[in-house]
Scaffold this motif. Structure first.
Motif, PDB file in Angstrom:
ATOM      1  N   LYS A 154      35.679  41.257  47.417  1.00 50.03           N
ATOM      2  CA  LYS A 154      35.439  40.621  46.114  1.00 50.03           C
ATOM      3  C   LYS A 154      34.034  40.920  45.611  1.00 50.03           C
ATOM      4  O   LYS A 154      33.771  40.898  44.406  1.00 50.03           O
ATOM      5  N   ASP A 197      42.675  39.198  47.730  1.00 44.52           N
ATOM      6  CA  ASP A 197      42.204  37.820  47.824  1.00 44.52           C
ATOM      7  C   ASP A 197      43.391  36.927  47.472  1.00 44.52           C
ATOM      8  O   ASP A 197      44.056  37.141  46.451  1.00 44.52           O
ATOM      9  N   GLU A 256      44.017  34.044  46.258  1.00 39.76           N
ATOM     10  CA  GLU A 256      44.098  33.368  44.949  1.00 39.76           C
ATOM     11  C   GLU A 256      44.445  34.374  43.855  1.00 39.76           C
ATOM     12  O   GLU A 256      45.276  34.110  42.995  1.00 39.76           O
TER      13      GLU A 256
HETATM   14 MG    MG Z   1      40.291  33.742  48.542  1.00 42.09          MG
END
Ligand code: MG
Ligand code: NDP
Length: 395
Positions: free
Chosen positions: A130, A155, A157
């Motif tokens: 990220k 990731d 989310e």
């Molecule tokens: Mg995450």
């Protein structure tokens, strides 16, 4: 192989020896007819990298340090794997013509250049790192568009948001009837700890995440909720969403991995057990679906899914991330670099837990106006932020 089986997808795994890398190889091993490993990279864990090479027989293995490269060559003597050394070799294996998918799972700012190389080579980029988007979101997304790369978020989310957005979503939430992106957060190990005891938090307590097994750096980030802050910035770039369209909601069970709210009041969510093999398998096989080895979700056993608003007093790093995103320019890169330095210092017991947020706030306060017109500017801001953070921590 039947005539209808597509040829295997050829993969480079950057950061193969880390938690994401290991989980990726676990999914790959379940589907040898679908995925073939071309290159694996590591940094310090040479024995583990050698073992992975013997098992998956990649053409290349990459490490950074020449001494470690020689160690690895000895361990791989007699195999068909060629050992390459250095940052340029990371970029090289991220852009090999025979590779179609690159798992970008190096931790920290070091992951930026190889991930960018994969985007510039037009690969399917499976992005776990990220920090790439936090540091240089504008340039990375430009490279993805210009070179026709396919970006798949790892990731959990963002992978959940990706799955909950309309197929073919290319940015501009309002144009797709999207009102908000709701990122869920577990709240980490300190969600309910008495505020006055946060000053005594130890590295061991901070890395003991209640739901996920992760590398040390991201575990500390989860405890401070800096991880969620970095994820807000990540979501901003991935989904072209203004900060006010990205909201964080605490969901301690980590079953709903994130949601998308639409104008008609519908909220679409992705649920699964908290196991990174789900988003990894999703992105490896996309747009198909394959088994990931993850236990099936038994909602009746889980019983309750609960939600809370995040407390910015408890989690100042989350506030600082929204602030850095609002300032824009080099501020997110500065925040990220100062955070890497502060987390390393905390893990080495050079600063207390509360010193992390204090260091970030002071570094941002000093440097927010640095130029951000080019990738070189951002790398310079990264370096300056590291120097400033180190200076502040020894003062
Ligand atoms: Mg995450
Ligand atoms: P780990 O620390 O477990 O693994 C990091 C990997 O990167 C290892 O292979 C390590 O090699 C390698 N590495 C470390 N430093 C360097 C460097 N300077 N140059 C080249 N390689 C390096 O991290 P995670 O797997 O947990 O996380 C990887 C990325 O994925 C991070 O950006 C994280 O934010 C993100 N992510 C992770 C999640 C998780 O569940 N773990 C969830 C969502 C995102 P070695 O170990 O051999 O030294």
């Amino acid at each position: 192989m039947t005539p209808h089986t597509p040829p295997p997808r050829k993969l480079t795994i950057l950061g193969a020896t880390g938690t994401i890398g290991i989980n990726t190889l676990d999914v790959v091993a379940r589907h040898p007819e679908r995925f073939q490993v071309v290159a694996l990279t590591g940094q310090n864990q040479i024995d583990k990298l050698a073992e992975q090479c013997r098992r998956f027989q990649p053409r290349y293995a990459v490490v950074l340090d020449p001494g470690k490269g020689r160690e690895l060559e000895i361990l791989l003597a007699g195999t068909s794997t060629r050992v390459l050394v250095g940052v340029a070799a990371l970029e090289q294996v991220a852009s090999l013509p025979e590779v179609d998918s690159v798992m970008a799972a190096i931790v920290g700012a070091a992951g930026l250049r190889p991930a960018l190389a994969a985007a510039r080579a037009g690969k399917r980029v499976l992005l776990a790192n990220k920090e790439t988007l936090v540091m240089a979101g504008r340039f990375f997304m430009e490279a993805v568009r210009e070179h026709g790369a396919t970006l798949l978020p790892i990731d959990s989310e963002h992978n959940a948001v990706f799955q909950s957005l309309p197929a073919g979503y290319r940015g501009n939430p309002a144009g797709h009837g999207v009102r908000r992106i709701l990122l869920t957060a577990s709240g980490g190990p300190f969600r309910t700890r008495a505020l006055e005891t946060l000053k005594d938090v130890t590295p061991e307590e901070a890395v003991a995440h209640p739901n996920w097994v992760m590398g040390k750096k991201i575990s500390v980030d989860s405890a401070s909720m800096m991880n969620k802050g970095l994820e807000v910035i990540e979501a901003h770039w991935l989904f072209d969403a203004a900060p006010e369209r990205i909201e964080v909601v605490i969901h301690p069970q980590s079953i709903i991995h994130s949601m998308v709210e639409y104008l008609d009041g519908s909220v679409l969510a992705q649920l699964s057990n908290p196991d990174m093999r789900t988003p990894i398998a999703h992105s490896l096989a996309y747009p198909e679906r394959v088994e990931a080895g993850v236990p099936w979700l038994e909602l009746a056993k889980i019983g309750q899914l609960t939600f809370e608003a995040p407390d910015f007093a408890r989690f100042p790093c989350l506030r600082l991330a929204y602030q850095a995103l609002a300032v824009g320019g080099a501020a997110p890169a500065i925040l990220n670099a100062a955070n890497e330095e502060a987390v390393a210092a905390f893990l080495e017991r050079r600063i207390p837990y509360l010193g992390i947020a204090a260091t970030l706030e002071a570094t941002l306060g000093r440097l927010s106006g640095l130029p951000a017109g080019s990738l070189e500017d951002l790398m310079a801001a990264d370096g300056e932020a590291r120097r400033t953070a180190r200076e502040l921590m020894t003062a």
